[in-house]
Motif scaffolding. Sequence first.
Motif, PDB file in Angstrom:
ATOM      1  N   VAL A   7      28.936  69.841-106.522  1.00 21.40           N
ATOM      2  CA  VAL A   7      28.109  70.023-107.718  1.00 21.40           C
ATOM      3  C   VAL A   7      28.270  71.448-108.213  1.00 21.40           C
ATOM      4  CG1 VAL A   7      26.404  68.291-107.018  1.00 21.40           C
ATOM      5  CG2 VAL A   7      26.088  70.672-106.313  1.00 21.40           C
ATOM      6  N   ASP A   8      27.943  71.659-109.477  1.00 24.58           N
ATOM      7  CA  ASP A   8      27.966  72.995-110.073  1.00 24.58           C
ATOM      8  C   ASP A   8      26.544  73.532-110.146  1.00 24.58           C
ATOM      9  OD1 ASP A   8      30.762  73.202-110.584  1.00 24.58           O
ATOM     10  OD2 ASP A   8      30.518  71.851-112.294  1.00 24.58           O
ATOM     11  N   LEU A   9      26.336  74.717-109.605  1.00 24.64           N
ATOM     12  CA  LEU A   9      25.037  75.373-109.683  1.00 24.64           C
ATOM     13  C   LEU A   9      25.072  76.401-110.807  1.00 24.64           C
ATOM     14  CD1 LEU A   9      24.204  75.944-105.894  1.00 24.64           C
ATOM     15  CD2 LEU A   9      23.743  73.949-107.336  1.00 24.64           C
ATOM     16  N   VAL A  10      24.052  76.397-111.635  1.00 21.05           N
ATOM     17  CA  VAL A  10      23.991  77.248-112.823  1.00 21.05           C
ATOM     18  C   VAL A  10      23.065  78.431-112.569  1.00 21.05           C
ATOM     19  CG1 VAL A  10      23.406  77.344-115.279  1.00 21.05           C
ATOM     20  CG2 VAL A  10      24.430  75.269-114.310  1.00 21.05           C
ATOM     21  N   PHE A  11      23.492  79.610-112.998  1.00 17.51           N
ATOM     22  CA  PHE A  11      22.736  80.842-112.796  1.00 17.51           C
ATOM     23  C   PHE A  11      21.279  80.685-113.215  1.00 17.51           C
ATOM     24  CE2 PHE A  11      21.228  84.965-114.552  1.00 17.51           C
ATOM     25  CZ  PHE A  11      21.225  85.702-113.371  1.00 17.51           C
ATOM     26  N   ALA A  12      20.385  81.111-112.329  1.00 15.01           N
ATOM     27  CA  ALA A  12      18.929  81.139-112.543  1.00 15.01           C
ATOM     28  C   ALA A  12      18.258  79.775-112.453  1.00 15.01           C
ATOM     29  CB  ALA A  12      18.561  81.816-113.856  1.00 15.01           C
ATOM     30  N   ASP A  13      19.012  78.699-112.195  1.00 12.73           N
ATOM     31  CA  ASP A  13      18.387  77.393-112.005  1.00 12.73           C
ATOM     32  C   ASP A  13      17.584  77.383-110.705  1.00 12.73           C
ATOM     33  OD1 ASP A  13      19.273  76.252-114.310  1.00 12.73           O
ATOM     34  OD2 ASP A  13      20.590  74.772-113.369  1.00 12.73           O
ATOM     35  N   VAL A  25      20.323  68.477 -99.444  1.00 11.44           N
ATOM     36  CA  VAL A  25      20.633  69.811 -98.930  1.00 11.44           C
ATOM     37  C   VAL A  25      21.859  70.320 -99.684  1.00 11.44           C
ATOM     38  CG1 VAL A  25      19.686  69.281 -96.666  1.00 11.44           C
ATOM     39  CG2 VAL A  25      22.128  68.954 -97.066  1.00 11.44           C
ATOM     40  N   LEU A  26      21.975  71.648 -99.748  1.00 12.86           N
ATOM     41  CA  LEU A  26      23.088  72.269-100.468  1.00 12.86           C
ATOM     42  C   LEU A  26      23.848  73.215 -99.548  1.00 12.86           C
ATOM     43  CD1 LEU A  26      21.335  73.163-103.855  1.00 12.86           C
ATOM     44  CD2 LEU A  26      23.078  71.389-103.506  1.00 12.86           C
ATOM     45  N   PHE A  27      25.168  73.122 -99.599  1.00 11.93           N
ATOM     46  CA  PHE A  27      26.053  74.035 -98.885  1.00 11.93           C
ATOM     47  C   PHE A  27      26.840  74.819 -99.947  1.00 11.93           C
ATOM     48  CE2 PHE A  27      25.334  70.508 -96.036  1.00 11.93           C
ATOM     49  CZ  PHE A  27      25.205  71.084 -94.773  1.00 11.93           C
ATOM     50  N   PRO A  28      26.420  76.040-100.287  1.00 11.13           N
ATOM     51  CA  PRO A  28      27.160  76.812-101.298  1.00 11.13           C
ATOM     52  C   PRO A  28      28.621  77.009-100.894  1.00 11.13           C
ATOM     53  CG  PRO A  28      25.034  77.814-100.871  1.00 11.13           C
ATOM     54  CD  PRO A  28      25.230  76.758 -99.810  1.00 11.13           C
ATOM     55  N   VAL A  29      29.501  76.836-101.860  1.00 10.34           N
ATOM     56  CA  VAL A  29      30.929  77.067-101.642  1.00 10.34           C
ATOM     57  C   VAL A  29      31.355  78.319-102.407  1.00 10.34           C
ATOM     58  CG1 VAL A  29      33.264  76.135-101.903  1.00 10.34           C
ATOM     59  CG2 VAL A  29      31.357  74.605-101.305  1.00 10.34           C
ATOM     60  N   LEU A  45       9.807  88.337-105.051  1.00  8.17           N
ATOM     61  CA  LEU A  45      10.604  89.237-104.235  1.00  8.17           C
ATOM     62  C   LEU A  45      11.594  88.406-103.440  1.00  8.17           C
ATOM     63  CD1 LEU A  45      10.925  92.210-103.208  1.00  8.17           C
ATOM     64  CD2 LEU A  45       9.373  91.586-101.355  1.00  8.17           C
ATOM     65  N   GLU A  46      12.854  88.826-103.481  1.00  9.18           N
ATOM     66  CA  GLU A  46      13.861  88.119-102.694  1.00  9.18           C
ATOM     67  C   GLU A  46      13.701  88.455-101.217  1.00  9.18           C
ATOM     68  OE1 GLU A  46      18.273  87.454-103.803  1.00  9.18           O
ATOM     69  OE2 GLU A  46      18.258  89.142-102.416  1.00  9.18           O
ATOM     70  N   VAL A  47      13.736  87.418-100.384  1.00 10.62           N
ATOM     71  CA  VAL A  47      13.621  87.629 -98.938  1.00 10.62           C
ATOM     72  C   VAL A  47      14.851  87.139 -98.183  1.00 10.62           C
ATOM     73  CG1 VAL A  47      11.096  87.597 -98.916  1.00 10.62           C
ATOM     74  CG2 VAL A  47      12.340  85.441 -98.682  1.00 10.62           C
ATOM     75  N   GLY A  48      15.745  86.435 -98.867  1.00 12.76           N
ATOM     76  CA  GLY A  48      16.946  85.963 -98.194  1.00 12.76           C
ATOM     77  C   GLY A  48      18.016  85.518 -99.167  1.00 12.76           C
ATOM     78  N   LEU A  49      19.239  85.442 -98.667  1.00  9.94           N
ATOM     79  CA  LEU A  49      20.397  85.016 -99.458  1.00  9.94           C
ATOM     80  C   LEU A  49      21.155  83.931 -98.698  1.00  9.94           C
ATOM     81  CD1 LEU A  49      22.144  88.262-100.795  1.00  9.94           C
ATOM     82  CD2 LEU A  49      21.132  86.449-102.175  1.00  9.94           C
ATOM     83  N   ILE A  50      21.633  82.949 -99.431  1.00 12.01           N
ATOM     84  CA  ILE A  50      22.460  81.903 -98.824  1.00 12.01           C
ATOM     85  C   ILE A  50      23.769  81.816 -99.604  1.00 12.01           C
ATOM     86  CG2 ILE A  50      22.656  79.473 -98.214  1.00 12.01           C
ATOM     87  CD1 ILE A  50      19.583  79.328 -98.290  1.00 12.01           C
ATOM     88  N   GLY A  51      24.860  81.991 -98.895  1.00 14.13           N
ATOM     89  CA  GLY A  51      26.182  81.846 -99.490  1.00 14.13           C
ATOM     90  C   GLY A  51      26.987  80.825 -98.711  1.00 14.13           C
ATOM     91  N   ASP A  52      28.305  81.027 -98.653  1.00 15.53           N
ATOM     92  CA  ASP A  52      29.152  80.043 -97.982  1.00 15.53           C
ATOM     93  C   ASP A  52      29.039  80.094 -96.463  1.00 15.53           C
ATOM     94  OD1 ASP A  52      30.493  82.399 -97.476  1.00 15.53           O
ATOM     95  OD2 ASP A  52      32.327  81.839 -98.525  1.00 15.53           O
ATOM     96  N   GLU A  53      28.154  80.974 -95.966  1.00 17.84           N
ATOM     97  CA  GLU A  53      27.918  81.015 -94.524  1.00 17.84           C
ATOM     98  C   GLU A  53      26.801  80.075 -94.090  1.00 17.84           C
ATOM     99  OE1 GLU A  53      24.385  83.082 -95.836  1.00 17.84           O
ATOM    100  OE2 GLU A  53      26.413  82.902 -96.603  1.00 17.84           O
ATOM    101  N   ALA A  79      28.881  73.990-105.098  1.00 23.64           N
ATOM    102  CA  ALA A  79      28.228  73.769-103.813  1.00 23.64           C
ATOM    103  C   ALA A  79      28.469  72.321-103.410  1.00 23.64           C
ATOM    104  CB  ALA A  79      26.730  74.050-103.908  1.00 23.64           C
ATOM    105  N   LEU A  80      28.315  72.037-102.135  1.00 21.78           N
ATOM    106  CA  LEU A  80      28.377  70.658-101.658  1.00 21.78           C
ATOM    107  C   LEU A  80      26.946  70.160-101.494  1.00 21.78           C
ATOM    108  CD1 LEU A  80      31.214  70.906 -98.981  1.00 21.78           C
ATOM    109  CD2 LEU A  80      31.389  70.084-101.335  1.00 21.78           C
ATOM    110  N   SER A  81      26.676  68.999-102.054  1.00 25.03           N
ATOM    111  CA  SER A  81      25.348  68.402-102.006  1.00 25.03           C
ATOM    112  C   SER A  81      25.379  67.171-101.105  1.00 25.03           C
ATOM    113  CB  SER A  81      24.895  68.019-103.418  1.00 25.03           C
ATOM    114  OG  SER A  81      23.656  67.352-103.389  1.00 25.03           O
ATOM    115  N   MET A  82      24.314  67.008-100.318  1.00 25.35           N
ATOM    116  CA  MET A  82      24.263  65.914 -99.353  1.00 25.35           C
ATOM    117  C   MET A  82      22.837  65.364 -99.323  1.00 25.35           C
ATOM    118  SD  MET A  82      25.563  66.311 -95.418  1.00 25.35           S
ATOM    119  CE  MET A  82      26.394  64.970 -94.575  1.00 25.35           C
ATOM    120  N   SER A  83      22.685  64.064 -99.293  1.00 24.61           N
ATOM    121  CA  SER A  83      21.345  63.487 -99.249  1.00 24.61           C
ATOM    122  C   SER A  83      20.667  63.805 -97.921  1.00 24.61           C
ATOM    123  CB  SER A  83      21.406  61.969 -99.445  1.00 24.61           C
ATOM    124  OG  SER A  83      21.964  61.349 -98.299  1.00 24.61           O
ATOM    125  N   ARG A  84      19.353  63.816 -97.955  1.00 24.61           N
ATOM    126  CA  ARG A  84      18.569  64.078 -96.737  1.00 24.61           C
ATOM    127  C   ARG A  84      18.974  63.127 -95.617  1.00 24.61           C
ATOM    128  NH1 ARG A  84      14.187  61.681 -94.514  1.00 24.61           N
ATOM    129  NH2 ARG A  84      12.663  62.985 -93.393  1.00 24.61           N
TER     130      ARG A  84
END
Length: 210
Positions: A7-13, A25-29, A45-53, A79-84
Amino acid sequence: MTSCVEVDLVFADVVAEPGSAIRRVLFPVRSIISLTTAIGPHSGLEVGLIGDEGMLGATLLMGVDAAPLHALVQGQGTALSMSRESFLSAAAVGSALHRVLFRYMYVLMQQLAQTAACNRFHVVEARLARWLLMTHDRTHADGLHVTQEFLAWMLGVRRVGVTKAAGALQKRKLIHYARGEITVLDRVGLEAAACTCYAADCATYAAGMH
């Protein structure tokens, strides 16, 4: 993972709200997701970041099917999207995915704790340098599109604070910042300008994921 869909993730969504049911669930690529917490009705306030890791929705492994934090797209891309249901099947206890993601959850919890301490004790310039390095690690690119308003929201400061901090880093020729575009010019220099939290982040990741 055959049950994943790109899937494509759009800035600020916004991709998760606190308390909302986790249905996918989302796995950012080639994207980045920011985890934020609210501070009053109009700021956060940002408390964490999720990337391809990592992934968004890992709390499902603990039997928690509600999102704990506000999550929005900081860096647009795929990102890769997967159903629960598919995820829980693939990440069943004893599976290789289950073992890897449990280690990732340890890293993420350490990142959340480190960020809380960083926001309390370190100056904005050093925090911005750390944030840029963490983002650089996940985008694998020197250029980043981010507005001053978005940066202020992420760092929990006023826009004037972002202007001052970014200006200081630019004056030292570590970055170039203009019209919502930041380019990392000197990675080594940026590491020297960052607070000790960035080195702690890297050490946690190395220990937790390898």
